[in-house]
Design an enzyme around this catalytic site. Structure first.
Site, PDB file in Angstrom:
ATOM      1  N   ASP A 199      53.606  30.151  48.458  1.00 29.51           N
ATOM      2  CA  ASP A 199      52.236  29.759  48.155  1.00 29.51           C
ATOM      3  C   ASP A 199      51.918  28.419  48.816  1.00 29.51           C
ATOM      4  OD1 ASP A 199      49.741  29.800  47.067  1.00 29.51           O
ATOM      5  OD2 ASP A 199      50.359  29.589  44.979  1.00 29.51           O
ATOM      6  N   HIS A 205      44.381  38.773  51.510  1.00 31.43           N
ATOM      7  CA  HIS A 205      44.088  37.534  50.782  1.00 31.43           C
ATOM      8  C   HIS A 205      44.018  36.341  51.724  1.00 31.43           C
ATOM      9  CE1 HIS A 205      44.203  34.452  47.688  1.00 31.43           C
ATOM     10  NE2 HIS A 205      45.256  33.925  48.278  1.00 31.43           N
TER      11      HIS A 205
END
Length: 316
Positions: free
Chosen positions: A152, A226
């Site tokens: 992330d 995404h």
């Protein structure tokens, strides 16, 4: 906290606390108390960080739209040009909800006990002037991965690109050095996510799971990954980044697995456009498929002013 800007650019830590509060409207002294506490955050941070100078402790403070007006009344402080409450976003299948929040304390350290102690002393000082809306403890998971198994924050700006992406500048000169902050608390459907193949998960995220390699974008008109939907450009084709310091949180025993999203940006519209692309879709109707497995429970917007502004709140 002694620098002009707050510690929004602090390095990644092993632990974090995301504390969202509302100011008590029934307490006649609440505003005065909150102003005093915000002005003393630097002293409180010093007091706690001295317990371990190697803990990389920091605390960034955010103030919500309504609270900004109340706390700065009579101070002559400028209202940030883009500061506004979080705008709910309703797509065909998923909704980014708006939830209450006047104050945000983003508390970070490599030691959980340091975060704990700062929060304890902070809440003791605030007393009944503010109420806790959300208190989430995050942790660094392996090599900066989320609980879905992917790294992330790969798209975060680095080095000299960070201030340009994060800190307000001449476009709103009275607020230069501040930053807009958006937080959302997501919980994951781990069982549903686990039923997907690795290849299907990678197509949703837009990166490979093992080595975090970026996958090619799909042609226009297709449901985008995404990482593509979260890439924001202006009308001139210039890309605008944000600084994320997301953290996993949860309890296996309670069946709770989540990601706390926190994004700092020089321009609030960048995060708002990112969320619109995710929840509505780009093109509309083709939402971010990560939302089929991740539900937003909260959504709040804040402004993190320069440290010198917090100091001014303590002046009579």
């Amino acid at each position: 906290m002694s620098q002009q800007h707050q510690a929004v650019q602090a390095s990644l830590t092993k632990s974090a606390t995301f504390l969202v509060l509302t100011i008590n409207p029934s307490s006649p002294s609440a505003t005065k108390t909150v102003r005093s506490v915000l002005a003393s955050v630097a002293d409180l941070a010093k007091n706690v960080s001295l317990r371990d100078l190697n803990s990389h402790f920091s605390c960034a403070v955010g103030i919500g739209s309504d609270a900004w007006d109340a706390l700065t009344a009579g101070t002559g402080l400028h209202r940030p040009a883009e500061l506004r409450p979080f705008r709910p976003i309703s797509g065909a299948r998923h909704t980014a909800v708006a939830t209450p929040g006047d104050l945000l304390f983003h508390i970070r350290a490599d030691r959980r006990d340091i975060c704990f102690e700062f929060e304890r002393q902070l809440l003791c000082k605030l007393g009944d002037a503010a109420a806790v809306v959300d208190d989430t403890q995050g942790f660094r998971y392996f090599d900066a991965r989320d609980l879905l198994g992917f790294v992330d924050g790969t798209a975060n700006p680095v080095g000299p690109d960070v201030p340009d992406a994060v800190l307000i500048a001449d476009e709103d000169a009275p607020c230069a050095g501040g930053s807009y902050v958006v937080v959302q608390k997501y919980v994951h459907d781990m069982a549903g996510w686990g039923r997907l193949s690795t290849e299907a998960q990678e197509a949703i995220i837009g990166r490979t799971k093992l080595d975090n390699m970026e996958l090619d974008d799909r042609p226009d008109g297709h449901q985008q990954a995404h990482k593509t939907l979260a890439t924001i450009e202006d009308e001139h084709g210039n890309e605008h980044g944000i600084l994320r310091d997301n953290m996993p949180f949860g309890s296996p025993g309670s069946g709770v697995f989540g990601t706390y999203f926190i994004g700092y940006s020089r321009r609030l519209w960048v995060i708002e456009k990112m969320l619109e692309r995710m929840f509505v879709g780009h093109p509309p109707g083709k939402h971010d498929r990560i939302l089929d497995f991740s539900t937003a429970l909260t959504g709040t917007t804040f402004y993190a002013p320069p440290a010198s502004v917090l100091d001014r709140l303590g002046e009579d």
